[in-house]
Enzyme design. Structure first.
Site, PDB file in Angstrom:
ATOM      1  N   GLY A  11       0.994  -1.221  -0.103  1.00 45.90           N
ATOM      2  CA  GLY A  11       0.127  -0.078   0.095  1.00 45.90           C
ATOM      3  C   GLY A  11       0.844   1.163   0.022  1.00 45.90           C
ATOM      4  O   GLY A  11       1.874   1.151   0.711  1.00 45.90           O
ATOM      5  N   VAL A  24      18.106   8.659  -3.231  1.00 44.33           N
ATOM      6  CA  VAL A  24      18.788   9.010  -4.259  1.00 44.33           C
ATOM      7  C   VAL A  24      19.828  10.192  -4.007  1.00 44.33           C
ATOM      8  O   VAL A  24      21.080  10.146  -4.496  1.00 44.33           O
ATOM      9  CB  VAL A  24      17.901   9.679  -5.169  1.00 44.33           C
ATOM     10  CG1 VAL A  24      18.500   9.984  -6.580  1.00 44.33           C
ATOM     11  CG2 VAL A  24      17.037   8.323  -5.972  1.00 44.33           C
ATOM     12  N   ARG A  72       1.408  -5.025  -5.183  1.00 42.02           N
ATOM     13  CA  ARG A  72       1.772  -6.331  -4.423  1.00 42.02           C
ATOM     14  C   ARG A  72       2.297  -7.362  -5.406  1.00 42.02           C
ATOM     15  O   ARG A  72       1.574  -7.485  -6.471  1.00 42.02           O
ATOM     16  CB  ARG A  72       0.565  -6.808  -3.666  1.00 42.02           C
ATOM     17  CG  ARG A  72       0.123  -5.698  -2.463  1.00 42.02           C
ATOM     18  CD  ARG A  72      -0.796  -6.283  -1.505  1.00 42.02           C
ATOM     19  NE  ARG A  72      -0.953  -4.946  -0.472  1.00 42.02           N
ATOM     20  CZ  ARG A  72      -2.028  -4.094  -0.432  1.00 42.02           C
ATOM     21  NH1 ARG A  72      -2.828  -4.142  -1.323  1.00 42.02           N
ATOM     22  NH2 ARG A  72      -2.071  -3.134   0.448  1.00 42.02           N
ATOM     23  N   ASP A 103       5.060  -4.489   6.537  1.00 43.40           N
ATOM     24  CA  ASP A 103       5.728  -5.812   6.777  1.00 43.40           C
ATOM     25  C   ASP A 103       5.424  -6.775   5.797  1.00 43.40           C
ATOM     26  O   ASP A 103       6.193  -7.610   5.640  1.00 43.40           O
ATOM     27  CB  ASP A 103       4.913  -6.284   8.385  1.00 43.40           C
ATOM     28  CG  ASP A 103       3.254  -6.496   8.131  1.00 43.40           C
ATOM     29  OD1 ASP A 103       2.809  -5.706   7.111  1.00 43.40           O
ATOM     30  OD2 ASP A 103       2.744  -7.123   9.003  1.00 43.40           O
ATOM     31  N   THR A 126       3.917   2.908   5.442  1.00 41.71           N
ATOM     32  CA  THR A 126       2.561   2.506   5.475  1.00 41.71           C
ATOM     33  C   THR A 126       1.682   3.484   6.225  1.00 41.71           C
ATOM     34  O   THR A 126       2.086   3.690   7.290  1.00 41.71           O
ATOM     35  CB  THR A 126       2.616   1.097   5.627  1.00 41.71           C
ATOM     36  OG1 THR A 126       1.160   0.741   6.198  1.00 41.71           O
ATOM     37  CG2 THR A 126       3.337   0.656   7.051  1.00 41.71           C
ATOM     38  N   ASP A 128      -0.726   2.286   7.910  1.00 42.02           N
ATOM     39  CA  ASP A 128      -1.050   1.477   9.246  1.00 42.02           C
ATOM     40  C   ASP A 128      -0.224   1.555  10.311  1.00 42.02           C
ATOM     41  O   ASP A 128      -0.909   1.284  11.358  1.00 42.02           O
ATOM     42  CB  ASP A 128      -1.196   0.183   8.622  1.00 42.02           C
ATOM     43  CG  ASP A 128      -2.024  -0.166   7.453  1.00 42.02           C
ATOM     44  OD1 ASP A 128      -2.878   0.674   7.240  1.00 42.02           O
ATOM     45  OD2 ASP A 128      -1.940  -1.085   6.749  1.00 42.02           O
ATOM     46  N   ASP A 130       1.929  -0.233  11.328  1.00 42.67           N
ATOM     47  CA  ASP A 130       1.911  -1.720  11.922  1.00 42.67           C
ATOM     48  C   ASP A 130       3.297  -2.358  11.942  1.00 42.67           C
ATOM     49  O   ASP A 130       3.245  -3.365  11.521  1.00 42.67           O
ATOM     50  CB  ASP A 130       0.831  -2.486  11.389  1.00 42.67           C
ATOM     51  CG  ASP A 130       0.707  -2.837  10.008  1.00 42.67           C
ATOM     52  OD1 ASP A 130       1.460  -1.749   9.436  1.00 42.67           O
ATOM     53  OD2 ASP A 130       0.245  -3.695   9.454  1.00 42.67           O
ATOM     54  N   ARG A 172      -5.766  -1.942   8.264  1.00 38.42           N
ATOM     55  CA  ARG A 172      -5.684  -3.357   8.062  1.00 38.42           C
ATOM     56  C   ARG A 172      -6.081  -4.250   9.366  1.00 38.42           C
ATOM     57  O   ARG A 172      -7.177  -3.766   9.866  1.00 38.42           O
ATOM     58  CB  ARG A 172      -4.483  -3.962   7.723  1.00 38.42           C
ATOM     59  CG  ARG A 172      -4.358  -4.933   6.877  1.00 38.42           C
ATOM     60  CD  ARG A 172      -2.857  -5.531   6.386  1.00 38.42           C
ATOM     61  NE  ARG A 172      -2.613  -4.707   5.093  1.00 38.42           N
ATOM     62  CZ  ARG A 172      -2.875  -4.889   3.907  1.00 38.42           C
ATOM     63  NH1 ARG A 172      -3.619  -6.120   3.765  1.00 38.42           N
ATOM     64  NH2 ARG A 172      -2.723  -4.602   2.766  1.00 38.42           N
ATOM     65  N   GLU A 226     -11.462  -0.803  10.240  1.00 34.28           N
ATOM     66  CA  GLU A 226     -11.914  -1.679   9.209  1.00 34.28           C
ATOM     67  C   GLU A 226     -11.482  -3.120   9.830  1.00 34.28           C
ATOM     68  O   GLU A 226     -10.728  -3.372  10.610  1.00 34.28           O
ATOM     69  CB  GLU A 226     -10.998  -1.547   7.984  1.00 34.28           C
ATOM     70  CG  GLU A 226      -9.478  -1.785   7.756  1.00 34.28           C
ATOM     71  CD  GLU A 226      -8.944  -1.776   6.697  1.00 34.28           C
ATOM     72  OE1 GLU A 226      -9.584  -1.764   5.543  1.00 34.28           O
ATOM     73  OE2 GLU A 226      -7.870  -1.367   6.610  1.00 34.28           O
ATOM     74  N   ARG A 248     -25.805   6.695  10.652  1.00 38.54           N
ATOM     75  CA  ARG A 248     -25.191   6.874   9.174  1.00 38.54           C
ATOM     76  C   ARG A 248     -23.844   6.358   9.436  1.00 38.54           C
ATOM     77  O   ARG A 248     -23.027   6.456  10.364  1.00 38.54           O
ATOM     78  CB  ARG A 248     -25.153   8.141   9.092  1.00 38.54           C
ATOM     79  CG  ARG A 248     -26.688   8.898   8.697  1.00 38.54           C
ATOM     80  CD  ARG A 248     -27.300   8.500   7.592  1.00 38.54           C
ATOM     81  NE  ARG A 248     -28.533   9.282   7.249  1.00 38.54           N
ATOM     82  CZ  ARG A 248     -29.767   8.896   7.718  1.00 38.54           C
ATOM     83  NH1 ARG A 248     -29.673   7.578   8.524  1.00 38.54           N
ATOM     84  NH2 ARG A 248     -30.715   9.544   7.491  1.00 38.54           N
ATOM     85  N   ILE A 255      -9.115   7.533   0.563  1.00 39.52           N
ATOM     86  CA  ILE A 255      -8.697   8.735   0.478  1.00 39.52           C
ATOM     87  C   ILE A 255      -7.655   8.867   1.524  1.00 39.52           C
ATOM     88  O   ILE A 255      -6.653   9.810   1.339  1.00 39.52           O
ATOM     89  CB  ILE A 255      -9.715   9.602   1.061  1.00 39.52           C
ATOM     90  CG1 ILE A 255      -9.511  11.089   0.967  1.00 39.52           C
ATOM     91  CG2 ILE A 255     -10.407   9.321   2.484  1.00 39.52           C
ATOM     92  CD1 ILE A 255     -10.926  11.992   0.850  1.00 39.52           C
TER      93      ILE A 255
HETATM   94  O1  F6P Z   1      -1.703  -1.217   4.236  1.00 37.96           O
HETATM   95  C1  F6P Z   1      -2.283  -0.253   3.796  1.00 37.96           C
HETATM   96  C2  F6P Z   1      -4.000  -0.381   3.378  1.00 37.96           C
HETATM   97  O2  F6P Z   1      -4.357   0.877   2.962  1.00 37.96           O
HETATM   98  C3  F6P Z   1      -4.722  -0.758   4.725  1.00 37.96           C
HETATM   99  O3  F6P Z   1      -4.932   0.199   5.625  1.00 37.96           O
HETATM  100  C4  F6P Z   1      -5.844  -1.651   3.897  1.00 37.96           C
HETATM  101  O4  F6P Z   1      -6.417  -2.312   4.815  1.00 37.96           O
HETATM  102  C5  F6P Z   1      -5.268  -1.890   2.547  1.00 37.96           C
HETATM  103  O5  F6P Z   1      -3.925  -1.382   2.372  1.00 37.96           O
HETATM  104  C6  F6P Z   1      -5.976  -1.720   1.328  1.00 37.96           C
HETATM  105  O6  F6P Z   1      -5.496  -2.413   0.358  1.00 37.96           O
HETATM  106  P1  F6P Z   1      -6.046  -2.389  -1.236  1.00 37.96           P
HETATM  107  O7  F6P Z   1      -5.123  -0.960  -1.734  1.00 37.96           O
HETATM  108  O8  F6P Z   1      -5.379  -3.429  -1.776  1.00 37.96           O
HETATM  109  O9  F6P Z   1      -7.473  -2.412  -1.083  1.00 37.96           O
END
Ligand code: F6P
Length: 325
Positions: A11, A24, A72, A103, A126, A128, A130, A172, A226, A248, A255
């Site tokens: 990501g 660079v 990926r 990771d 990232t 995340d 994480d 994630r 999520e 809602r 984004i």
């Molecule tokens: O690892 C970054 C991330 O944006 C996560 O927060 C999310 O779960 C995942 O990638 C979404 O992946 P993709 O862009 O493949 O839908």
């Protein structure tokens, strides 16, 4: 060491460009040639690369996304694929490779080290956050601010209608983004894996009702990580409505990955990109360049996915005990 490679993988995160720039410029100052592979590990397999000079990274620091593109790479899940990647790196005389990613990217690097003779150095990028071995990953600070910008706007409309909102953020399998955005937005509830592995709708409803008893009708925001509920915020909103509470849902989604990196991410990316190259020149291998307590530091790539890093428990407790209504 004469020739190093650099790639961005997984990501994308705001600040990856700033990290490429730092790699660079630092390599150029040390008279190293830099090969930029496109689309992560795929660019090695497909031989999609270009030589990067300071000219290519001019005025790049402020841009989101990654000029090297990201992806990926399925092939990295098989031993044959990993061997092929190593073979191309040897063929192109790449003495060391800088991998900017999370990771998953680093797990790939550990596999690659079984077959590749050169040095490998990770740079954590990232949204995340994480990754163990660094207080923050490149992109996290920007993603928090992007989420906040949206959540503050949701608060305005929620206030106007005295509505309940579920706002789903990325991250994630972790709650770093949810906790940071939830605290900074003054959310009434934060739901993330670090608090409970399973979501309890009865508890959520009780919490909302308590708040309504305390304050009367009012806006009420839940920041939801999520993966906490099958079908996400939209499905959870339907379920809460079914149980009698109208709300809602708003899913912030990709984004959070875009936009100009904030200053903190540009600075972190510059520091870690530079440090990564300097440490390669000192002989480091199979390490990640991270930052702990404001100090650049090396951390073994193999340990970056151990999930030892904790969310801010102090703030989370405070939110739950003091600022919940
Ligand atoms: O690892 C970054 C991330 O944006 C996560 O927060 C999310 O779960 C995942 O990638 C979404 O992946 P993709 O862009 O493949 O839908």
């Amino acid at each position: 060491m004469k020739r190093i490679g650099v790639l961005t993988s997984g990501g994308d995160a705001p600040g990856m460009n700033a990290a490429i720039r730092a790699v660079v410029l630092t390599a150029n100052a040390a008279e190293l040639e830099v090969v930029g592979f496109e689309y992560g590990y795929n660019g090695i397999l497909e031989r999609q690369y270009l030589t990067l000079t300071p000219y290519h990274v001019n005025h790049l620091i402020q841009h989101g996304g990654t000029v090297l593109k990201s992806a990926r790479c399925q092939a990295m899940f098989s031993d044959d694929g990993v061997k092929q990647v190593a073979a191309v790196l040897h063929e192109l005389a790449i003495d060391a490779l800088v991998l900017i990613g999370g990771d998953g990217t680093f797990r790939g690097a550990v596999q690659l080290s079984q077959h590749y003779q050169g040095a490998l150095m990770g740079v954590p990028g990232t949204i995340d956050n994480d990754v163990d071995g660094t207080d923050f990953t490149i992109g996290f600070h920007t993603a928090v601010d992007t989420a906040l910008d949206a959540i503050d706007k949701i608060r305005d409309t929620a206030d106007a209608f005295e509505r309940i909102f579920l706002v789903e953020v990325m991250g994630r399998h972790t709650g770093y983004l949810a906790v940071a955005a939830g605290i900074a937005a003054g959310a009434e509830q934060i739901i993330c894996p670090e608090l409970a592995s399973e979501l309890d709708t009865a508890k959520i409803l009780q919490h909302i009702r308590n708040a309504q008893q305390h304050r009367g009708r009012c806006s009420y925001l839940i920041v939801l990580a999520e993966t906490m509920y099958p079908g996400g915020a939209a499905a959870l909103a339907l379920e809460l409505e079914r149980q009698g509470v109208e709300c809602r849902a708003s899913v912030l989604g990709h984004i959070q990955r875009g936009g100009r990196p904030v200053g903190a991410d540009r600075i972190l990316a510059t520091k870690l990109g530079a440090y990564a190259v300097e440490q390669l020149l000192q002989g480091a291998h199979l390490m990640m360049a991270g930052e702990v307590n404001a100090q650049a530091t090396l951390y073994p790539l193999i340990k970056t996915g151990d999930k030892q890093k904790k969310v801010d428990q102090y703030l989370l407790n405070w939110q739950q005990q003091v600022a919940q209504y």
